[in-house]
Design an enzyme around this catalytic site. Structure first.
Site, short mmCIF file in Angstrom:
data_model
loop_
_atom_site.label_atom_id
_atom_site.label_comp_id
_atom_site.label_asym_id
_atom_site.label_seq_id
_atom_site.Cartn_x
_atom_site.Cartn_y
_atom_site.Cartn_z
N SER A 156 0.90 -1.23 -0.07
CA SER A 156 -0.25 0.42 -0.09
C SER A 156 0.35 1.51 0.07
O SER A 156 1.44 1.43 -0.66
CB SER A 156 -0.58 0.06 1.42
OG SER A 156 -2.21 0.95 0.75
N ASP A 181 -0.54 -5.25 -4.29
CA ASP A 181 -2.00 -4.04 -3.34
C ASP A 181 -1.92 -2.62 -3.67
O ASP A 181 -2.92 -2.01 -2.90
CB ASP A 181 -3.02 -5.21 -2.15
CG ASP A 181 -4.25 -4.95 -2.90
OD1 ASP A 181 -4.77 -5.43 -3.91
OD2 ASP A 181 -4.87 -4.59 -2.08
N HIS A 363 -7.08 -6.53 1.71
CA HIS A 363 -6.30 -5.28 1.51
C HIS A 363 -4.86 -5.81 1.91
O HIS A 363 -3.88 -5.73 1.03
CB HIS A 363 -6.50 -4.01 1.61
CG HIS A 363 -5.58 -2.78 1.17
ND1 HIS A 363 -4.71 -3.09 -0.17
CD2 HIS A 363 -4.88 -2.00 2.38
CE1 HIS A 363 -4.09 -2.02 0.05
NE2 HIS A 363 -3.60 -1.42 1.24
#
Length: 400
Positions: A156, A181, A363
Site C-alpha cells: 500500500s 495491492d 487489502h
C-alpha cells in the site's frame, strides 16, 4: 468497483467482507463473541518471528533520527520491507517466518517515520520524497558504501514509497521491486472518501486484546496469527491530557462505540456520573471524563491518519508510470484483477512486470495470506536467480 473497495489502497480496511471461517465478520464497532470456543486475542511478541531488533540512527541537519528495524536471516539478498499507512514493520512478522523457510535471504522490516517505534524530529512530514530519502539513509547507515543486493517490497503506502525510492536511485544495490495491492488509479479514486472510512474506526480500545479482536472481526486483518503481533505496532497507550476540547472528542467517540451488551449496566452508571458532575466547571468535567476514559480505554492509534491527507496525492499520483519506468525486475501482487488501472494493464500485457493475483484476501494481503505471498516472492527471487531455495522449495510459476 465500489468506493469501499477502492479505499483499500491506503492500507486501512479490507476490500471485501471476510469469507466464512476466515477470521471474523464485518460488524463495525459493536461486536460480541458468537457461540463456540473463544479465540485467543492476546498479543504476541515480535521475537517469535524476527531474530533481532535494532534502532538505526540517521544523522541529518537538525540532529539524529532513530528508525526501528526488525531483522532475520544471515545470507542472501536483503528484502527491505515497507509497511502500509498506519501499520508498522510488525505487519511483516508472519511473512518473515514464511519467506525465511523458503529461500536464503535477509529480512529488514522498517518502521517508517511517524509509525511504530521510529522516532524522528519531524514525524508529521510524511511526504513521498522525505520517506524515500529515509529508506536510502537507513540503508546507508546500516551498510555503508557497499550495501548487499537489496529488493524493496512495499504494501500500500509502503509500496508507493518503495517505487519512489527506486525511481530516485536512493538504493544503489537495488535488484528488484515488489508492490503489494497498490495501484494508482484506484488509490486516487479513493482519496475523496477516505476520511469517512477513517472516522468509522474506533478511536480507542480497552486493551491490546480488544484492539486485536476488533482488527480481526472488522476484517482489517483476516489472519488472527498476524493480528496478534501486528496490532501492537498500530496502537499505543493514550498520552497525557492535551486540551479540554481534545478530551471531549475522545470521550464522545468512545460513547458512540460502546458495545450493545454493555449498555444496560454502563448507561445507568454513566447517568449517575453525569449527575454527580452537574454544577462543576466544564473544564473540570472534561478532565474527569478524560481520566475515566484513559482508565477504561487506555489504547489509541499510534498515528492519526486523517492528518496525513495532504500527502496522499503525492504518494500515489504518477505511481504506475514510475513503477513501469524502474529498470529492474518487478513484481505486482494484488488481491483482485479489478484493481489494475490502464497504464498497468498495458504494461502487464507488454510483459514489463510479473503479476500475481491472490484471491480471497483483504487489502492486507501479506498478513491475510503470508504463505502465498512468501511463495510468490520466493518464486520471483529464484526465477531471477537472486536467491537459492531452502528445504526443497519448489517454484510455482503463475500464469499471469
Amino acid at each position: 468497483m465500489s468506493a469501499l473497495e477502492k479505499s483499500m489502497h491506503l492500507g486501512r480496511l479490507p476490500s471485501r467482507p471476510p469469507l466464512p471461517g476466515s477470521g471474523g465478520s464485518q460488524s463495525g464497532a459493536k461486536m460480541r463473541m458468537g457461540p463456540g470456543r473463544k479465540r485467543d486475542f492476546s498479543p504476541v511478541p515480535w521475537s517469535q518471528y524476527f531474530e533481532s531488533m535494532e534502532d538505526v540512527e540517521v544523522e541529518n541537519e537538525t540532529g539524529k533520527d532513530t528508525f526501528r528495524v526488525y531483522k532475520s536471516g544471515s545470507e542472501g539478498p536483503v528484502l527491505l520491507l515497507l509497511h502500509g499507512g498506519g501499520h508498522s514493520a510488525l505487519s511483516w512478522a508472519v511473512f518473515t517466518a514464511a519467506i525465511i523457510s523458503r529461500v536464503q535471504c535477509r529480512i529488514v522490516a522498517l518502521d517508517l517515520r511517524g509509525h511504530g517505534e521510529t522516532k524522528v524530529r519531524n514525524s508529521e512530514d510524511l511526504s513521498a520524497e522525505t520517506m524515500a530519502k529515509d529508506v536510502g539513509n537507513v540503508v546507508e547507515a546500516m551498510y555503508g558504501d557497499l550495501p548487499p543486493p537489496i529488493m524493496l517490497i512495499g504494501h500500500s503506502m509502503g509500496g508507493a514509497i518503495a517505487v519512489h525510492t527506486a525511481s530516485s536511485n536512493l538504493v544503489p544495490s537495488l535488484l528488484g521491486l515488489c508492490m503489494i495491492d497498490v495501484v494508482e488509479g484506484t488509490a486516487m479514486d479513493a482519496l475523496n472518501s477516505m476520511q469517512n472510512f477513517l472516522r468509522g474506526r474506533p478511536k480507542t480500545f480497552k486493551s491490546l486484546e480488544n484492539a486485536i479482536e476488533w482488527s480481526v472481526k472488522s476484517g482489517q486483518i483476516r489472519n488472527l496469527e498476524s493480528a496478534r503481533v501486528s496490532m501492537v505496532g498500530q496502537v499505543k497507550q493514550c498520552e497525557g491530557i492535551t486540551s479540554p476540547e481534545g478530551s471531549k472528542s475522545i470521550v464522545e467517540g468512545i460513547i458512540e462505540e460502546e458495545e450493545e451488551d454493555e449498555e444496560g449496566s454502563e448507561s445507568v452508571n454513566k447517568r449517575k456520573k453525569e449527575d454527580d458532575m452537574e454544577g462543576l466547571p466544564s473544564e473540570t468535567q472534561n478532565l474527569l471524563l478524560l481520566l475515566q476514559t484513559k482508565k477504561d480505554h487506555p489504547y489509541t492509534w499510534r498515528i492519526e491518519l486523517a492528518k496525513t491527507e495532504k500527502y496522499w496525492d503525492g504518494w500515489f499520483r504518477g505511481l504506475s508510470n514510475l513503477f513501469l519506468s524502474c529498470p529492474i525486475p518487478k513484481l505486482l501482487l494484488l488481491a483482485g484483477v479489478d484493481r489494475l488501472d490502464k497504464d498497468l494493464t498495458i504494461g502487464q500485457m507488454q510483459g514489463k512486470f510479473q503479476m500475481q493475483v491472490l484471491p480471497q484476501c483483504g487489502h492486507a494481503v501479506h498478513e491475510d495470506a503470508p504463505d502465498k505471498v512468501a511463495e510468490a516472492v520466493a518464486t520471483f527471487l529464484i526465477r531471477h536467480r537472486f536467491a537459492e531455495p531452502i528445504g526443497g522449495f519448489q517454484c510455482v510459476f503463475p500464469g499471469c
